[in-house]
Design an enzyme around this catalytic site. Structure first.
Site, PDB file in Angstrom:
ATOM      1  N   SER A  41       0.840  -1.199   0.000  1.00 33.86           N
ATOM      2  CA  SER A  41       0.000   0.000   0.000  1.00 33.86           C
ATOM      3  C   SER A  41       0.875   1.249   0.000  1.00 33.86           C
ATOM      4  O   SER A  41       1.637   1.470   0.955  1.00 33.86           O
ATOM      5  CB  SER A  41      -0.892   0.016   1.239  1.00 33.86           C
ATOM      6  OG  SER A  41      -1.446   1.302   1.410  1.00 33.86           O
ATOM      7  N   HIS A  63      -1.138  -1.201  -4.197  1.00 32.41           N
ATOM      8  CA  HIS A  63      -2.443  -0.822  -3.615  1.00 32.41           C
ATOM      9  C   HIS A  63      -2.467   0.687  -3.390  1.00 32.41           C
ATOM     10  O   HIS A  63      -1.576   1.246  -2.751  1.00 32.41           O
ATOM     11  CB  HIS A  63      -2.609  -1.553  -2.284  1.00 32.41           C
ATOM     12  CG  HIS A  63      -3.948  -1.377  -1.636  1.00 32.41           C
ATOM     13  ND1 HIS A  63      -5.053  -2.096  -2.004  1.00 32.41           N
ATOM     14  CD2 HIS A  63      -4.348  -0.566  -0.621  1.00 32.41           C
ATOM     15  CE1 HIS A  63      -6.080  -1.739  -1.229  1.00 32.41           C
ATOM     16  NE2 HIS A  63      -5.671  -0.826  -0.395  1.00 32.41           N
ATOM     17  N   ASP A 101      -4.594   3.724  -1.770  1.00 30.84           N
ATOM     18  CA  ASP A 101      -5.695   4.093  -0.889  1.00 30.84           C
ATOM     19  C   ASP A 101      -6.157   5.504  -1.211  1.00 30.84           C
ATOM     20  O   ASP A 101      -5.417   6.459  -0.994  1.00 30.84           O
ATOM     21  CB  ASP A 101      -5.233   4.012   0.572  1.00 30.84           C
ATOM     22  CG  ASP A 101      -5.032   2.568   0.971  1.00 30.84           C
ATOM     23  OD1 ASP A 101      -3.930   2.233   1.420  1.00 30.84           O
ATOM     24  OD2 ASP A 101      -5.971   1.781   0.803  1.00 30.84           O
ATOM     25  N   MET A 136      -8.695   8.466  -0.457  1.00 27.13           N
ATOM     26  CA  MET A 136      -9.575   8.884   0.639  1.00 27.13           C
ATOM     27  C   MET A 136     -10.126  10.287   0.392  1.00 27.13           C
ATOM     28  O   MET A 136      -9.402  11.161  -0.099  1.00 27.13           O
ATOM     29  CB  MET A 136      -8.784   8.865   1.945  1.00 27.13           C
ATOM     30  CG  MET A 136      -8.174   7.506   2.222  1.00 27.13           C
ATOM     31  SD  MET A 136      -7.190   7.553   3.729  1.00 27.13           S
ATOM     32  CE  MET A 136      -6.449   5.930   3.667  1.00 27.13           C
ATOM     33  N   MET A 180     -12.002   4.800  -0.830  1.00 22.05           N
ATOM     34  CA  MET A 180     -12.698   5.062   0.430  1.00 22.05           C
ATOM     35  C   MET A 180     -13.406   6.403   0.253  1.00 22.05           C
ATOM     36  O   MET A 180     -13.020   7.435   0.828  1.00 22.05           O
ATOM     37  CB  MET A 180     -11.696   5.083   1.587  1.00 22.05           C
ATOM     38  CG  MET A 180     -11.199   3.682   1.934  1.00 22.05           C
ATOM     39  SD  MET A 180      -9.699   3.640   2.922  1.00 22.05           S
ATOM     40  CE  MET A 180      -8.480   3.672   1.615  1.00 22.05           C
ATOM     41  N   MET A 216     -11.596  -5.272   5.367  1.00 24.39           N
ATOM     42  CA  MET A 216     -10.779  -4.333   6.156  1.00 24.39           C
ATOM     43  C   MET A 216     -10.486  -4.976   7.491  1.00 24.39           C
ATOM     44  O   MET A 216     -11.413  -5.418   8.184  1.00 24.39           O
ATOM     45  CB  MET A 216     -11.527  -3.017   6.363  1.00 24.39           C
ATOM     46  CG  MET A 216     -11.656  -2.139   5.139  1.00 24.39           C
ATOM     47  SD  MET A 216     -10.106  -1.820   4.280  1.00 24.39           S
ATOM     48  CE  MET A 216      -9.184  -0.947   5.540  1.00 24.39           C
ATOM     49  N   GLY A 252      -8.634   4.518   6.977  1.00 24.60           N
ATOM     50  CA  GLY A 252      -8.273   5.943   7.094  1.00 24.60           C
ATOM     51  C   GLY A 252      -6.787   6.132   7.313  1.00 24.60           C
ATOM     52  O   GLY A 252      -6.204   7.107   6.831  1.00 24.60           O
ATOM     53  N   GLY A 285      -2.715   4.134   7.899  1.00 24.34           N
ATOM     54  CA  GLY A 285      -1.846   2.966   7.985  1.00 24.34           C
ATOM     55  C   GLY A 285      -1.298   2.849   9.403  1.00 24.34           C
ATOM     56  O   GLY A 285      -1.555   3.702  10.252  1.00 24.34           O
ATOM     57  N   GLY A 286      -0.567   1.763   9.656  1.00 28.11           N
ATOM     58  CA  GLY A 286       0.136   1.621  10.928  1.00 28.11           C
ATOM     59  C   GLY A 286      -0.717   1.211  12.109  1.00 28.11           C
ATOM     60  O   GLY A 286      -0.277   1.269  13.255  1.00 28.11           O
ATOM     61  N   ASP A 307      -6.811  -6.091   4.326  1.00 29.26           N
ATOM     62  CA  ASP A 307      -6.174  -4.777   4.273  1.00 29.26           C
ATOM     63  C   ASP A 307      -6.153  -4.123   5.650  1.00 29.26           C
ATOM     64  O   ASP A 307      -7.208  -3.772   6.180  1.00 29.26           O
ATOM     65  CB  ASP A 307      -6.990  -3.928   3.285  1.00 29.26           C
ATOM     66  CG  ASP A 307      -6.443  -2.547   3.067  1.00 29.26           C
ATOM     67  OD1 ASP A 307      -6.983  -1.852   2.200  1.00 29.26           O
ATOM     68  OD2 ASP A 307      -5.479  -2.158   3.753  1.00 29.26           O
ATOM     69  N   GLY A 308      -4.926  -4.020   6.196  1.00 30.60           N
ATOM     70  CA  GLY A 308      -4.814  -3.247   7.436  1.00 30.60           C
ATOM     71  C   GLY A 308      -4.103  -4.007   8.546  1.00 30.60           C
ATOM     72  O   GLY A 308      -4.606  -5.025   9.019  1.00 30.60           O
ATOM     73  N   GLY A 345       1.150  -2.087   4.212  1.00 35.82           N
ATOM     74  CA  GLY A 345       1.747  -0.754   4.114  1.00 35.82           C
ATOM     75  C   GLY A 345       2.987  -0.711   4.992  1.00 35.82           C
ATOM     76  O   GLY A 345       4.087  -1.063   4.571  1.00 35.82           O
TER      77      GLY A 345
HETATM   78  C1  DX5 Z   1      -6.173   2.032   5.658  1.00 37.39           C
HETATM   79  C2  DX5 Z   1      -5.735   1.575   4.286  1.00 37.39           C
HETATM   80  C3  DX5 Z   1      -4.784   0.416   4.339  1.00 37.39           C
HETATM   81  C4  DX5 Z   1      -3.505   0.801   4.947  1.00 37.39           C
HETATM   82  C5  DX5 Z   1      -2.667  -0.420   5.177  1.00 37.39           C
HETATM   83  O1  DX5 Z   1      -7.311   2.822   5.475  1.00 37.39           O
HETATM   84  O2  DX5 Z   1      -6.869   1.138   3.578  1.00 37.39           O
HETATM   85  O3  DX5 Z   1      -4.501  -0.024   2.998  1.00 37.39           O
HETATM   86  O4  DX5 Z   1      -2.807   1.666   4.077  1.00 37.39           O
HETATM   87  O5  DX5 Z   1      -1.562   0.045   5.852  1.00 37.39           O
HETATM   88  P1  DX5 Z   1      -0.949  -0.818   7.033  1.00 37.39           P
HETATM   89  O6  DX5 Z   1      -0.478  -2.092   6.363  1.00 37.39           O
HETATM   90  O7  DX5 Z   1       0.179   0.049   7.538  1.00 37.39           O
HETATM   91  O8  DX5 Z   1      -2.038  -1.049   8.021  1.00 37.39           O
HETATM   92 ZN    ZN Z   2      -6.580  -0.006   1.349  1.00 37.44          ZN
END
Ligand code: DX5
Ligand code: ZN
Length: 215
Positions: free
Chosen positions: A6, A31, A33, A35, A66, A134, A139, A141-142, A172-173, A194
């Site tokens: 991501s 990927h 994202d 938003m 998103m 999800m 919203g 990462g991390g 994802d996440g 990510g």
């Molecule tokens: C969160 C995103 C995820 C996120 C994943 O809203 O949809 O794709 O970037 O990042 P990590 O792997 O750091 O959770």
């Molecule tokens: Zn995503």
């Protein structure tokens, strides 16, 4: 298994270099994202980023919208070079948007947030090629993976097998080297990662470990 790093976790000042790195890790997808600051409390990227990355790589561009009202943006992301577009079951008119994505010849994905039951997908899966689970509240990462969300993979598999309409299942996440095996064992085909990759010491090694089944 497919890896979808991501870009939300990448060094955004060096996106070209980051795309090269992702290719060197042996990942199959990228990927994105997207938003809108309304469906989720964050704003990111846009079609111009997809177009810029499209010029750099042949990897599968996996766009995750998103957005509260994605219908108005399908053409822009398709024209920018997306290979797949995923929209949320919680957003506006998901069935019509999935048909629009397919009409553009792209892989159509449908996504559910942690608080949305997989049963919501039942009427939508026949129009989809991919289901995205999800494993964090979208919203940012991390975050820490919410493992209870993985139970949806088996529910989705059961629904699509009954309908004889297999779909790819993506998660994802919060996915990292330490929990990837559990995610795959739950029946997930595509891993969005990510921080689990971009912040790793040896991202290529992380992918190799997971692929080798050692992780
Ligand atoms: C969160 C995103 C995820 C996120 C994943 O809203 O949809 O794709 O970037 O990042 P990590 O792997 O750091 O959770
Ligand atoms: Zn995503």
């Amino acid at each position: 298994m497919i890896f979808a790093p991501s870009l939300l976790g990448a060094d955004l000042l060096n996106l070209g270099e980051e795309v090269r790195r992702v290719e060197s890790w042996g990942a199959e997808w990228i990927h994105f994202d997207q938003m809108d600051g309304h469906f989720v409390p964050n704003i990111s990227f846009g079609p111009a980023f997809v177009a810029a990355v499209r010029k750099k790589t042949d990897l599968f561009l996996d766009v995750h919208l998103m957005l509260s009202d994605p219908m108005n943006y399908i053409d822009a992301f398709a024209d920018a070079g997306a290979d797949g577009i995923t929209v949320h079951a919680e957003a506006a008119e998901p069935a019509a948007v999935l048909e629009k994505i397919r009409a553009r010849g792209l892989r159509a994905g449908i996504c559910v947030n942690p608080g949305t039951p997989a049963s919501v997908l039942k009427p939508l899966l026949p129009m989809a090629d991919l289901a995205l689970i999800m494993t964090v509240q979208p919203g940012f990462g991390g975050q820490k993976m919410r493992r209870e969300c993985l139970l949806k993979a088996a529910e989705i598999r059961a629904m699509t097998e009954a309908a004889r309409h297999p779909v790819l299942i993506e998660a994802d996440g919060g996915i990292n080297e330490g929990n990837a095996r559990e995610v795959l064992d739950a029946g997930v085909d595509v891993l969005v990662m990510g921080t689990g990759l971009f912040r790793a010491e040896d991202p290529a090694g992380v992918i190799a470990e997971i692929r080798g089944g050692r992780a």
